[in-house]
Motif scaffolding. Structure first.
Motif, PDB file in Angstrom:
ATOM      1  N   LEU A  73       0.832  -1.200   0.000  1.00  0.00           N
ATOM      2  CA  LEU A  73       0.000   0.000   0.000  1.00  0.00           C
ATOM      3  C   LEU A  73       0.868   1.252   0.000  1.00  0.00           C
ATOM      4  CD1 LEU A  73      -2.677   1.439   0.135  1.00  0.00           C
ATOM      5  CD2 LEU A  73      -2.710   1.084   2.618  1.00  0.00           C
ATOM      6  N   HIS A  74       1.943   1.246   0.770  1.00  0.00           N
ATOM      7  CA  HIS A  74       2.853   2.384   0.795  1.00  0.00           C
ATOM      8  C   HIS A  74       3.507   2.589  -0.571  1.00  0.00           C
ATOM      9  CE1 HIS A  74       2.701   3.613   4.974  1.00  0.00           C
ATOM     10  NE2 HIS A  74       2.736   2.339   5.339  1.00  0.00           N
ATOM     11  N   ASN A  75       3.880   1.493  -1.222  1.00  0.00           N
ATOM     12  CA  ASN A  75       4.472   1.588  -2.563  1.00  0.00           C
ATOM     13  C   ASN A  75       3.466   2.152  -3.554  1.00  0.00           C
ATOM     14  OD1 ASN A  75       6.980   0.594  -1.820  1.00  0.00           O
ATOM     15  ND2 ASN A  75       6.467  -1.527  -2.282  1.00  0.00           N
ATOM     16  N   TYR A  76       2.205   1.745  -3.383  1.00  0.00           N
ATOM     17  CA  TYR A  76       1.137   2.240  -4.267  1.00  0.00           C
ATOM     18  C   TYR A  76       0.975   3.754  -4.101  1.00  0.00           C
ATOM     19  CZ  TYR A  76      -3.537   3.373  -5.911  1.00  0.00           C
ATOM     20  OH  TYR A  76      -4.602   3.973  -6.543  1.00  0.00           O
ATOM     21  N   ILE A  77       0.870   4.201  -2.860  1.00  0.00           N
ATOM     22  CA  ILE A  77       0.650   5.614  -2.580  1.00  0.00           C
ATOM     23  C   ILE A  77       1.829   6.472  -3.033  1.00  0.00           C
ATOM     24  CG2 ILE A  77       0.396   7.301  -0.706  1.00  0.00           C
ATOM     25  CD1 ILE A  77      -2.148   5.739  -1.384  1.00  0.00           C
ATOM     26  N   ASN A  78       3.038   5.945  -2.874  1.00  0.00           N
ATOM     27  CA  ASN A  78       4.226   6.729  -3.181  1.00  0.00           C
ATOM     28  C   ASN A  78       4.589   6.780  -4.661  1.00  0.00           C
ATOM     29  OD1 ASN A  78       4.946   7.749  -0.640  1.00  0.00           O
ATOM     30  ND2 ASN A  78       5.808   5.782  -0.043  1.00  0.00           N
ATOM     31  N   ARG A  79       4.270   5.705  -5.408  1.00  0.00           N
ATOM     32  CA  ARG A  79       4.717   5.712  -6.799  1.00  0.00           C
ATOM     33  C   ARG A  79       3.883   4.872  -7.752  1.00  0.00           C
ATOM     34  NH1 ARG A  79      10.506   2.669  -5.510  1.00  0.00           N
ATOM     35  NH2 ARG A  79       9.670   0.755  -4.631  1.00  0.00           N
ATOM     36  N   ALA A  80       3.506   3.642  -7.359  1.00  0.00           N
ATOM     37  CA  ALA A  80       2.880   2.722  -8.309  1.00  0.00           C
ATOM     38  C   ALA A  80       1.505   3.172  -8.785  1.00  0.00           C
ATOM     39  CB  ALA A  80       2.776   1.315  -7.695  1.00  0.00           C
ATOM     40  N   TYR A  81       0.844   4.062  -8.037  1.00  0.00           N
ATOM     41  CA  TYR A  81      -0.503   4.493  -8.427  1.00  0.00           C
ATOM     42  C   TYR A  81      -0.528   5.132  -9.818  1.00  0.00           C
ATOM     43  CZ  TYR A  81       0.732   9.375  -7.667  1.00  0.00           C
ATOM     44  OH  TYR A  81       1.316  10.609  -7.758  1.00  0.00           O
ATOM     45  N   ILE A  82       0.626   5.624 -10.282  1.00  0.00           N
ATOM     46  CA  ILE A  82       0.692   6.251 -11.601  1.00  0.00           C
ATOM     47  C   ILE A  82       0.259   5.265 -12.685  1.00  0.00           C
ATOM     48  CG2 ILE A  82       2.279   7.248 -13.312  1.00  0.00           C
ATOM     49  CD1 ILE A  82       3.910   8.350 -11.031  1.00  0.00           C
ATOM     50  N   LEU A  83       0.412   3.970 -12.413  1.00  0.00           N
ATOM     51  CA  LEU A  83       0.040   2.937 -13.377  1.00  0.00           C
ATOM     52  C   LEU A  83      -1.315   2.310 -13.062  1.00  0.00           C
ATOM     53  CD1 LEU A  83       3.529   1.170 -13.625  1.00  0.00           C
ATOM     54  CD2 LEU A  83       2.616   3.032 -15.037  1.00  0.00           C
ATOM     55  N   ASP A  84      -2.008   2.824 -12.056  1.00  0.00           N
ATOM     56  CA  ASP A  84      -3.292   2.275 -11.624  1.00  0.00           C
ATOM     57  C   ASP A  84      -4.393   2.631 -12.631  1.00  0.00           C
ATOM     58  OD1 ASP A  84      -5.531   1.384 -10.286  1.00  0.00           O
ATOM     59  OD2 ASP A  84      -5.444   2.898  -8.707  1.00  0.00           O
ATOM     60  N   PRO A  85      -5.109   1.644 -13.176  1.00  0.00           N
ATOM     61  CA  PRO A  85      -6.177   1.932 -14.147  1.00  0.00           C
ATOM     62  C   PRO A  85      -7.253   2.850 -13.567  1.00  0.00           C
ATOM     63  CG  PRO A  85      -5.640  -0.402 -14.173  1.00  0.00           C
ATOM     64  CD  PRO A  85      -4.912   0.187 -12.990  1.00  0.00           C
ATOM     65  N   LEU A  86      -7.560   2.682 -12.281  1.00  0.00           N
ATOM     66  CA  LEU A  86      -8.583   3.525 -11.651  1.00  0.00           C
ATOM     67  C   LEU A  86      -8.124   4.981 -11.622  1.00  0.00           C
ATOM     68  CD1 LEU A  86     -11.251   3.835 -10.106  1.00  0.00           C
ATOM     69  CD2 LEU A  86      -9.999   3.306  -8.009  1.00  0.00           C
ATOM     70  N   PHE A  87      -6.902   5.207 -11.163  1.00  0.00           N
ATOM     71  CA  PHE A  87      -6.350   6.562 -11.105  1.00  0.00           C
ATOM     72  C   PHE A  87      -6.357   7.204 -12.486  1.00  0.00           C
ATOM     73  CE2 PHE A  87      -2.440   9.092 -11.820  1.00  0.00           C
ATOM     74  CZ  PHE A  87      -2.728  10.185 -11.010  1.00  0.00           C
ATOM     75  N   ASN A  88      -5.905   6.459 -13.488  1.00  0.00           N
ATOM     76  CA  ASN A  88      -5.821   7.006 -14.839  1.00  0.00           C
ATOM     77  C   ASN A  88      -7.190   7.242 -15.465  1.00  0.00           C
ATOM     78  OD1 ASN A  88      -2.926   7.322 -15.650  1.00  0.00           O
ATOM     79  ND2 ASN A  88      -2.838   5.207 -14.959  1.00  0.00           N
ATOM     80  N   ALA A  89      -8.157   6.378 -15.132  1.00  0.00           N
ATOM     81  CA  ALA A  89      -9.513   6.555 -15.667  1.00  0.00           C
ATOM     82  C   ALA A  89     -10.172   7.794 -15.065  1.00  0.00           C
ATOM     83  CB  ALA A  89     -10.352   5.313 -15.376  1.00  0.00           C
ATOM     84  N   ILE A  90      -9.949   8.017 -13.776  1.00  0.00           N
ATOM     85  CA  ILE A  90     -10.510   9.200 -13.121  1.00  0.00           C
ATOM     86  C   ILE A  90      -9.832  10.456 -13.638  1.00  0.00           C
ATOM     87  CG2 ILE A  90     -10.723  10.422 -10.920  1.00  0.00           C
ATOM     88  CD1 ILE A  90     -11.102   7.711  -9.559  1.00  0.00           C
ATOM     89  N   ARG A  91      -8.505  10.411 -13.717  1.00  0.00           N
ATOM     90  CA  ARG A  91      -7.735  11.588 -14.144  1.00  0.00           C
ATOM     91  C   ARG A  91      -8.068  11.986 -15.575  1.00  0.00           C
ATOM     92  NH1 ARG A  91      -1.219  11.632 -14.542  1.00  0.00           N
ATOM     93  NH2 ARG A  91      -1.739  10.013 -16.069  1.00  0.00           N
ATOM     94  N   SER A  92      -8.265  10.992 -16.443  1.00  0.00           N
ATOM     95  CA  SER A  92      -8.546  11.284 -17.857  1.00  0.00           C
ATOM     96  C   SER A  92     -10.001  11.651 -18.105  1.00  0.00           C
ATOM     97  CB  SER A  92      -8.190  10.067 -18.719  1.00  0.00           C
ATOM     98  OG  SER A  92      -9.050   8.976 -18.421  1.00  0.00           O
ATOM     99  N   GLY A  93     -10.846  11.433 -17.110  1.00  0.00           N
ATOM    100  CA  GLY A  93     -12.253  11.753 -17.269  1.00  0.00           C
ATOM    101  C   GLY A  93     -13.071  10.670 -17.933  1.00  0.00           C
ATOM    102  N   THR A  94     -12.471   9.499 -18.166  1.00  0.00           N
ATOM    103  CA  THR A  94     -13.205   8.404 -18.817  1.00  0.00           C
ATOM    104  C   THR A  94     -14.073   7.631 -17.820  1.00  0.00           C
ATOM    105  OG1 THR A  94     -11.316   6.902 -18.515  1.00  0.00           O
ATOM    106  CG2 THR A  94     -11.455   8.105 -20.598  1.00  0.00           C
ATOM    107  N   LEU A  95     -13.843   7.862 -16.525  1.00  0.00           N
ATOM    108  CA  LEU A  95     -14.651   7.201 -15.502  1.00  0.00           C
ATOM    109  C   LEU A  95     -15.242   8.263 -14.595  1.00  0.00           C
ATOM    110  CD1 LEU A  95     -15.594   4.535 -14.138  1.00  0.00           C
ATOM    111  CD2 LEU A  95     -13.565   4.705 -12.662  1.00  0.00           C
ATOM    112  N   GLY A  96     -16.565   8.318 -14.568  1.00  0.00           N
ATOM    113  CA  GLY A  96     -17.243   9.282 -13.714  1.00  0.00           C
ATOM    114  C   GLY A  96     -17.702   8.642 -12.414  1.00  0.00           C
ATOM    115  N   GLU A  97     -18.648   9.290 -11.765  1.00  0.00           N
ATOM    116  CA  GLU A  97     -19.166   8.775 -10.503  1.00  0.00           C
ATOM    117  C   GLU A  97     -19.960   7.490 -10.719  1.00  0.00           C
ATOM    118  OE1 GLU A  97     -19.863  12.324  -7.413  1.00  0.00           O
ATOM    119  OE2 GLU A  97     -21.373  12.250  -8.999  1.00  0.00           O
ATOM    120  N   GLY A  98     -20.014   6.663  -9.660  1.00  0.00           N
ATOM    121  CA  GLY A  98     -20.798   5.445  -9.724  1.00  0.00           C
ATOM    122  C   GLY A  98     -20.035   4.213  -9.292  1.00  0.00           C
ATOM    123  N   VAL A  99     -20.633   3.055  -9.535  1.00  0.00           N
ATOM    124  CA  VAL A  99     -20.060   1.765  -9.142  1.00  0.00           C
ATOM    125  C   VAL A  99     -19.525   1.063 -10.389  1.00  0.00           C
ATOM    126  CG1 VAL A  99     -20.521  -0.462  -8.036  1.00  0.00           C
ATOM    127  CG2 VAL A  99     -21.754   1.586  -7.272  1.00  0.00           C
TER     128      VAL A  99
END
Length: 272
Positions: A73-99
């Motif tokens: 989790l610490h590795n994710y927060i510090n660096r690996a999140y850049i490759l996280d599909p969820l992070f990238n989908a939110i940042r790019s606007g391709t994923l909005g609110e919801g489940v």
């Protein structure tokens, strides 16, 4: 078939858990109470609540106890999140609110990535369900519920229940954030390094196109998907991939991932 009495007890239990969540909106125990409430709606093995704000590091809202935060989790927060599909989908606007489920937003070759191997497969997670909530125009919150192989993927009734209660969860999270955000918002000045990490990876060694393709490879896109995204032929992508390995002296995607993490550490030593 479940008896009327059992159904009544189950109904009473989730209502009590919901009341407990409301009572702790202004307290540090909110995350734990929210987890208990969600457990009355669907089964899961892990729960993580984070906020994403532009290119800054994710902020953990739950679990906040260091004893419950793994090295992964610490590795994710510090660096690996850049490759996280969820992070990238939110940042790019391709994923909005919801489940949504991870399988619905991940790149087509995500399961072959080193990121997937270390953050999912190593912990035997077979499914991830995400509840995304917009806290304000610049900040989004994600509640990620992980399920291990023994539990199986989420069922349709469970997914339906999460969709049904989503408006309630959204309201609770927003109220909590508005009352408690000052306790959490300590964003580090790592925006420059995080924002530039993928775009500068391989600089001076790879061509601009190869850098672009290397970034897409790291995120888990297949050669076919990259070809479609960049509107080039599959053969051209394969040539670029071969050149990337030659120039970086790598042979696998895992090797590229290792070099990328070293590059990120150079940009921002605080990510170690």
């Amino acid at each position: 078939m479940q008896s009327i009495s059992a159904q009544h007890n189950a109904s009473e239990n989730w209502q009590k858990e919901l009341a407990a969540v409301i009572d702790t909106i202004r307290l540090p125990s909110f995350g734990g109470m929210l987890e208990k409430f969600l457990a009355t709606q669907c089964h899961f093995d892990t729960m993580l609540v984070v906020t994403f704000r532009k290119s800054l590091k994710p902020l953990i809202l739950h679990p906040t106890n260091p004893a419950e935060q793994s090295l992964t989790l610490h590795n994710y927060i510090n660096r690996a999140y850049i490759l996280d599909p969820l992070f990238n989908a939110i940042r790019s606007g391709t994923l909005g609110e919801g489940v949504s489920r991870l399988i619905d937003i991940a790149p087509d070759s995500f399961e072959t990535t080193k990121y997937y191997q270390s953050c999912y497969k190593e912990f035997d997670l077979i499914d991830e369900i995400n509840l995304v909530i917009e806290l304000d125009p610049k900040v989004s919150c994600a509640i990620s519920l992980g399920r291990r192989t023994s539990r199986g993927t989420i069922t349709r009734p469970e997914l339906n229940r999460l969709n049904t209660i989503y408006p309630v969860i959204k309201s609770l999270i927003r109220q909590f954030w508005w009352s408690q955000s000052q306790e959490f918002v300590k964003y580090e000045k790592s925006e420059g390094a995080m924002n530039q990490a993928i775009s500068t990876f391989g600089s001076g060694v790879l061509t601009p196109r190869e850098q672009q393709i290397a970034g897409l490879i790291l995120q888990g896109h297949s050669s076919k998907a990259i070809a479609n995204m960049l509107d080039i032929s599959l053969g051209t992508v394969k040539v670029h991939r071969k050149n990337i390995h030659t120039r970086l002296n790598t042979s696998t995607q895992s090797d590229i991932f290792t070099l990328f993490l070293a590059h990120l550490k150079e940009l921002d030593p605080t990510t170690s």
